[in-house]
Motif scaffolding. Structure first.
Motif, PDB file in Angstrom:
ATOM      1  N   UNK A 350      32.700  48.914  38.590  1.00 41.28           N
ATOM      2  CA  UNK A 350      32.193  47.792  39.238  1.00 41.28           C
ATOM      3  C   UNK A 350      33.600  46.622  39.055  1.00 41.28           C
ATOM      4  N   UNK A 351      34.058  46.113  39.978  1.00 42.30           N
ATOM      5  CA  UNK A 351      34.976  45.048  39.766  1.00 42.30           C
ATOM      6  C   UNK A 351      34.335  43.597  39.803  1.00 42.30           C
ATOM      7  N   UNK A 352      33.507  43.221  40.692  1.00 40.10           N
ATOM      8  CA  UNK A 352      33.063  41.890  40.508  1.00 40.10           C
ATOM      9  C   UNK A 352      31.902  41.731  41.525  1.00 40.10           C
ATOM     10  N   UNK A 353      31.008  40.749  41.233  1.00 39.40           N
ATOM     11  CA  UNK A 353      29.756  40.432  41.991  1.00 39.40           C
ATOM     12  C   UNK A 353      30.288  39.704  43.188  1.00 39.40           C
ATOM     13  N   UNK A 354      29.837  39.939  44.302  1.00 37.86           N
ATOM     14  CA  UNK A 354      30.009  39.012  45.690  1.00 37.86           C
ATOM     15  C   UNK A 354      29.074  38.285  46.064  1.00 37.86           C
ATOM     16  N   UNK A 355      29.378  37.033  46.410  1.00 32.86           N
ATOM     17  CA  UNK A 355      28.400  35.978  46.767  1.00 32.86           C
ATOM     18  C   UNK A 355      27.741  36.135  48.144  1.00 32.86           C
ATOM     19  N   UNK A 356      27.464  35.049  48.690  1.00 37.31           N
ATOM     20  CA  UNK A 356      26.815  35.453  50.016  1.00 37.31           C
ATOM     21  C   UNK A 356      28.073  35.485  51.278  1.00 37.31           C
ATOM     22  N   UNK A 357      27.995  37.014  51.401  1.00 34.32           N
ATOM     23  CA  UNK A 357      29.162  37.469  52.120  1.00 34.32           C
ATOM     24  C   UNK A 357      28.782  37.036  53.669  1.00 34.32           C
ATOM     25  N   UNK A 358      30.050  36.542  54.317  1.00 38.27           N
ATOM     26  CA  UNK A 358      30.014  36.027  55.679  1.00 38.27           C
ATOM     27  C   UNK A 358      30.636  37.134  56.478  1.00 38.27           C
ATOM     28  N   UNK A 359      31.702  38.041  55.997  1.00 37.40           N
ATOM     29  CA  UNK A 359      32.364  38.975  56.732  1.00 37.40           C
ATOM     30  C   UNK A 359      32.897  39.956  55.722  1.00 37.40           C
ATOM     31  N   UNK A 360      33.181  41.198  56.276  1.00 36.11           N
ATOM     32  CA  UNK A 360      33.805  42.369  55.619  1.00 36.11           C
ATOM     33  C   UNK A 360      34.825  42.075  54.537  1.00 36.11           C
ATOM     34  N   UNK A 361      35.272  43.078  53.983  1.00 37.78           N
ATOM     35  CA  UNK A 361      36.202  42.993  53.154  1.00 37.78           C
ATOM     36  C   UNK A 361      37.613  43.774  53.705  1.00 37.78           C
ATOM     37  N   UNK A 362      38.636  43.377  53.397  1.00 35.06           N
ATOM     38  CA  UNK A 362      39.779  44.119  53.539  1.00 35.06           C
ATOM     39  C   UNK A 362      40.999  43.955  52.653  1.00 35.06           C
ATOM     40  N   UNK A 363      42.080  44.679  52.327  1.00 38.58           N
ATOM     41  CA  UNK A 363      42.937  44.823  51.260  1.00 38.58           C
ATOM     42  C   UNK A 363      44.377  45.212  51.827  1.00 38.58           C
ATOM     43  N   UNK A 364      45.437  44.789  51.171  1.00 34.67           N
ATOM     44  CA  UNK A 364      46.499  45.158  51.307  1.00 34.67           C
ATOM     45  C   UNK A 364      47.197  45.953  50.275  1.00 34.67           C
ATOM     46  N   UNK A 365      46.425  46.369  49.323  1.00 37.34           N
ATOM     47  CA  UNK A 365      46.713  47.164  48.035  1.00 37.34           C
ATOM     48  C   UNK A 365      46.965  46.424  46.920  1.00 37.34           C
ATOM     49  N   UNK A 366      47.144  45.024  47.175  1.00 36.06           N
ATOM     50  CA  UNK A 366      47.399  44.238  45.794  1.00 36.06           C
ATOM     51  C   UNK A 366      45.923  43.493  45.513  1.00 36.06           C
ATOM     52  N   UNK A 367      45.548  42.885  46.749  1.00 36.50           N
ATOM     53  CA  UNK A 367      44.448  41.873  46.545  1.00 36.50           C
ATOM     54  C   UNK A 367      43.538  42.516  47.627  1.00 36.50           C
ATOM     55  N   UNK A 368      42.043  42.159  47.123  1.00 32.58           N
ATOM     56  CA  UNK A 368      40.962  42.382  48.055  1.00 32.58           C
ATOM     57  C   UNK A 368      40.488  41.083  48.824  1.00 32.58           C
ATOM     58  N   UNK A 369      40.371  40.887  49.874  1.00 34.09           N
ATOM     59  CA  UNK A 369      40.104  39.685  50.789  1.00 34.09           C
ATOM     60  C   UNK A 369      38.634  39.914  51.433  1.00 34.09           C
ATOM     61  N   UNK A 370      37.818  38.801  51.296  1.00 33.65           N
ATOM     62  CA  UNK A 370      36.658  38.702  52.095  1.00 33.65           C
ATOM     63  C   UNK A 370      36.196  37.341  52.382  1.00 33.65           C
ATOM     64  N   UNK A 371      35.238  37.143  53.049  1.00 38.43           N
ATOM     65  CA  UNK A 371      35.001  35.842  53.336  1.00 38.43           C
ATOM     66  C   UNK A 371      33.358  35.538  52.699  1.00 38.43           C
ATOM     67  N   UNK A 372      33.203  34.159  52.255  1.00 38.95           N
ATOM     68  CA  UNK A 372      31.907  33.825  51.529  1.00 38.95           C
ATOM     69  C   UNK A 372      31.392  32.646  52.227  1.00 38.95           C
ATOM     70  N   UNK A 373      29.984  32.364  52.397  1.00 35.24           N
ATOM     71  CA  UNK A 373      29.287  31.157  52.845  1.00 35.24           C
ATOM     72  C   UNK A 373      29.700  30.550  51.313  1.00 35.24           C
TER      73      UNK A 373
END
Length: 998
Positions: A350-373
């Protein structure tokens, strides 16, 4: 114990509240939340019609679109009903990124969250929303007849909500889904994902004798939405009887509410059936059809097995390398979490909790990106979407600053991901570094992907022609997949190929398009559905396949071709049994709205002035109570009388006026308002009636063996006490800070209150040398002033489905109250803290609370006691009242342990459903300095000393989570029975509490 009239009135209010609950528990006394005060509003309405739309000026394109679509379907929206729709204004909230629509009755209105992020099929969002929410106005028109309508002549609009008893919530929403399905080419009810969960569960009517579980929800198991099941019942009933059965059932019910279970009588009278029989027939019919359509097996191979008793969802996989995969995981105990697994998924981190997700995750290998409300600091209706990131190397969390209204963060060859920007005016812009591509009005973006081979971004776009896949170029968009009414979702790209989900085959399957050739192929064959594709370097793709336990991580051979796809305007209809469609209806997919239409309609609009629309009296109730305090565990005081209620269309000003009578206080008149339109909440009240309060001082006679109190006033003066008058104003500033893991709130409040209370005039006593024997010759000052300064801080993590309280959280509060007009009146300081901690099991909860209060300053005497002090009721031990304590160095502590003891999932069918019973064990203690008189050895001499008093209570609360009248879980009530033993009193203390779901 309650008096008889109070018992009756509380029971009346409980029953009224049950009737008034609507979608998402929107009911009487509900406040939707405020928009920013900087918004200027327009409105457009038909002169003699039933369409009225209120919208911010900068969202003119959205507001006029709603008006245009509503006007297009106004002659069809009441199909199947005897009476046409009623007028319910549409209020557009364009700055709220969540996508929803809610119909209110207090006052009647339709709140539209116009951001199209939640589109469920290949029709533009506002078309879906208007076809669904406008249908509710037709339903309410037919429930607002008979007894509810006659009652409304006497008690206003709130009586009309009583008609909802004729329309169970699942039918209300099922009929509205049927409306949007009938008015679109291939609507929500026909989507394979809309039936998928029930296809996996099988014939649920054979599992439970009490069918209410599938309408009200469960804490033990996953239960699909009441929208899904409601549509199936309404669709089957229309197919079998050739008419909208709710037309006659509702008509009979609202005209004959005095009969026992009028809906049941109506079904027997008109259709010779019952709801139970109709439900069983529906699922028997579906089971027979689905046994044929569910004959395929999954071509994807599951990587793991899901737990049996904890419905689990894995979604949006992202492959980092040959042995690392990122997932979003959620189950009944946990909210969304970002996890890291290996390819075999026998190890998870488990890396972290996610808040109110507004769209899916993506990654460049160094960081993970997603969007939240993320809600703004002040305004509930200003909710943005921000790009969050998690650093895989050091575990840090953050978000990209100065980027708002962003969705679909997509990693490219640049350091900062590309994203889609959506503005409240309805336009989308693709942001890729310094390059910005703005799309034409009316186009909606529902996902984005980056292909490393072509170095291009690709979009799923919805327009009036349906869904398509487009390539972002320097000149705009270039079509890759022609628009159709096939739903497509979850776009990913790699090595010159586009992977996505499609309903072309009649189920949710994974497709691929070779960008160079344009050839589209289907890769999966599923029993129920396949989702979330992500390519793996060895010629495989990761997907999730659905079964009754959730969404299962699976692996699929990317080279396995099921079929090559030819263009199809409408998907195959594989999982929906043949049903009669409503005839002679307009198809909203054929309605075109252009920028020119918006301009012409905008010219017909007028300015919507806030001030003239501040007050909107809509109802009154035959009881005297405060409708603004109907939120929480306990009811406010109820008395014989009447209450008038007001709320404006923008939902930022609520007000009431009440008259109440009780045997103790006599006649009382109160008026109050609460305004949230500026950010800070401004509240004010005025009250007249009852008796003036007295704040005394007293001494003792040493010769009196009973130590009788001698008060400041004479008995003659006490008879002259007049009517109570009080007024006050408060300004509060709630600031909300949302983050990925938790929600934090800081709350500032300043209030000023005045009443004409009689305050002991200690200055007069001071002039005669503090003589104890002169007390009875002195008088009162008329008037008590109080200023209260408060600051509160709270922090809690997001709760899982089974959690009644946050697993981790805390609240801290400090209040300081003064009387600025009387130096003899002591100040009050109150400190409070509460912490939520985990229990022994996951669904258990522990809470610890501490409080301290003390008087500061004021007049202190060695031979007399004054009651010139404020008191706080915060954290009183159960069974004790504030008059039984002293606030001199008052310290209190409370310990609670709560656990579920039973999940009955039953009750009286269609009347009351018990979803969960909880036990809360508690222990309270308090200690304080209590002054008392001591007779000295000399005749007539005495003095005051203090002793440390301690009080305790212990016991528990039995808490019932209840859904009345087959309401969904969002309409769940809480009934509690508290039994505590105060250690210094005889007998036990018991009380009953009701927690309303709004």
């Amino acid at each position: 114990m309650l008096k008889l009239n109070e018992k009756y009135i509380r029971a009346l209010v409980i029953v009224m509240a049950m009737l008034f609950v609507q979608q998402q528990v929107v009911a009487q006394y509900y406040s939707w939340g405020s928009d920013s005060p900087c918004l200027k509003w327009n409105h457009i309405k038909q002169k003699q019609g039933k369409i009225h739309v209120v919208y911010p000026q900068h969202a003119s394109f959205q507001g006029t679109r709603v008006f245009y679509y509503a006007d297009a379907i106004k002659d069809y929206i009441s199909f199947g009903y005897r009476h046409p729709q009623i007028k319910m204004p549409f209020i557009i909230h364009p700055e709220n990124f969540t996508s929803n629509g809610i119909v209110m009755f207090m006052p009647r209105r339709v709140d539209i969250l116009s951001s199209p992020l939640g589109s469920e099929y290949a029709t533009p969002w506002l078309k879906q929303l208007v076809a669904h929410e406008f249908r509710h106005s037709a339903q309410y028109s037919n429930t607002s007849r008979g007894f509810p309508r006659i009652s409304s002549w006497f008690i206003g609009e709130q009586a009309l909500t009583g008609g909802i008893i004729a329309f169970p919530m699942w039918a209300l929403e099922g009929d509205a889904v049927l409306s949007e399905t009938a008015m679109t080419t291939y609507g929500r009810g026909l989507q394979p994902s809309f039936t998928m969960e029930y296809r996996a569960l099988g014939n649920i009517t054979k599992r439970n004798r009490n069918f209410d579980k599938w309408l009200c929800g469960s804490y033990k198991n996953f239960v699909p939405s009441h929208y899904n099941i409601g549509y199936q019942f309404c669709s089957y009933a229309y197919n079998k009887y050739g008419e909208n059965v709710w037309n006659k059932v509702v008509r009979y019910t609202v005209r004959n509410p005095y009969t026992i279970m009028p809906r049941m009588i109506a079904f027997r009278k008109y259709y010779r059936t019952s709801m139970k029989k109709l439900m069983r027939e529906t699922f028997n019919n579906l089971e027979e059809f689905w046994q044929k359509s569910n004959s395929e097996e999954d071509t994807s191979k599951p990587i793991i097995s899901l737990p049996q008793k904890n419905y689990t969802s894995y979604s949006t996989p992202v492959v980092l390398n040959a042995d690392s995969i990122l997932w979003i995981k959620k189950d009944l105990n946990h909210t969304n979490h970002l996890i890291l697994s290996n390819q075999k998924m026998d190890k998870e981190k488990k890396l972290t909790a996610i808040g109110r997700l507004s769209s899916r995750i993506d990654s460049n290998g160094k960081k993970v990106y997603w969007t939240e409300y993320r809600q703004s600091l002040l305004f509930a209706e200003r909710i943005n979407s921000v790009i969050c990131w998690y650093d895989l190397q050091n575990g840090k969390l953050g978000h990209i600053r100065n980027v708002h209204n962003a969705i679909y963060a997509t990693c490219t060859d640049k350091e900062i991901p590309a994203y889609v920007e959506y503005l409240p005016n309805g336009t989308y812009t693709i942001v890729n570094g310094e390059r910005r591509t703005t799309l034409a009005p009316g186009l909606e973006v529902h996902d984005m992907a980056y292909d490393n081979t072509s170095d291009q971004l690709y979009l799923i776009v919805t327009s009036d022609d349906g869904m398509s896949i487009e390539k972002v170029t320097n000149n705009g968009l270039e079509n890759i997949k022609k628009p159709s009414f096939v739903t497509i979702k979850s776009l990913r790209a790699s090595e010159g190929k586009l992977y996505f989900g499609s309903t072309d085959s009649g189920k949710d399957e994974i497709h691929v398009i070779e960008i160079a050739s344009g050839i589209e192929k289907r890769l999966t064959n599923s029993k129920y559905g396949s989702f979330s594709p992500y390519p793996v370097t060895d010629g495989k793709i990761l997907v999730t396949t659905y079964n009754a336990l959730g969404y299962v991580p699976s692996i699929q051979d990317a080279g396995q071709e099921i079929e090559q796809i030819e263009y199809r305007k409408i998907p195959r209809n594989k999982v929906n049994p043949p049903r009669e469609r409503w005839n002679n209806l307009i198809n909203l997919d054929t309605v075109r709205f252009t920028q020119n239409d918006s301009t012409l309609l905008a010219k017909k609009s007028k300015r919507f002035r806030k001030v003239p629309h501040m007050f909107n009296i809509h109802s009154w109730a035959p009881a005297g109570f405060n409708p603004m305090s109907l939120f929480g565990e306990n009811f406010p005081a109820f008395n014989i009388g009447a209450t008038i209620m007001s709320q404006n269309l923008l939902s930022n000003l609520s007000a009431y006026a009440k008259y109440a009578w009780s045997s103790e206080d006599g006649h009382i008149i109160t008026g109050a308002f609460r305004y949230t339109g500026l950010g800070p909440t401004i509240s004010a009240y005025v009250t007249y009636g009852g008796l003036q309060q007295a704040y005394n001082a007293y001494s003792y006679s040493a010769q009196d063996p009973d130590m009788t109190k001698y008060y400041l006033t004479s008995s003659a003066e006490l008879k002259d006490i007049g009517k109570y008058f009080g007024t006050g104003i408060s300004i509060s500033l709630p600031l909300r800070f949302e983050s990925t893991r938790r929600v934090r709130t800081i709350y500032f409040d300043v209030s000023y209150d005045y009443d004409n209370g009689l305050v002991a005039d200690m200055d007069a006593w001071r002039k005669v040398g503090y003589s104890a024997y002169m007390l009875r010759n002195l008088s009162y000052r008329n008037g008590l002033h109080m200023m209260d300064f408060a600051v509160e801080w709270s922090s809690s993590n997001y709760r899982g489905h089974r959690e009644a309280h946050p697993r981790w959280g805390h609240t801290l509060a400090c209040h300081y109250a003064i009387n600025p007009a009387d130096r003899n009146f002591s100040d009050l300081i109150m400190l409070y803290g509460k912490a939520y901690l985990p229990g022994l099991a996951y669904s258990h909860s522990t809470s610890v609370a501490l409080a301290y209060q003390n008087r500061l300053g004021g007049l202190r005497l060695s031979h007399a006691i004054t009651e010139l002090e404020f008191k706080s009721k915060m954290l009183l031990p159960k069974g004790y009242a504030s008059y039984e304590i002293s606030n001199r160095n008052y310290f209190a502590a409370s310990l609670r342990y709560e656990l579920p003891i039973w999940y009955p999932e039953g009750g009286i069918p269609s009347i009351v459903y018990f979803s969960r019973i909880r036990l809360r064990l508690g222990f309270d203690m308090a200690s304080f300095d209590n002054p008392y008189g001591v007779v000295s050895g000399e005749v007539g001499a005495f003095r005051f000393e203090t002793k440390r008093d301690r009080i305790y209570s212990y016991g528990g609360d039995l808490i019932f989570d209840v859904c009345p009248l087959r309401l969904p879980s969002s309409g769940e009530f809480t009934f509690s029975l508290s039994i505590y033993k105060p250690t210094t009193k005889k007998g036990i203390h018991w009380s009953i509490g009701v927690g309303l779901p709004f």
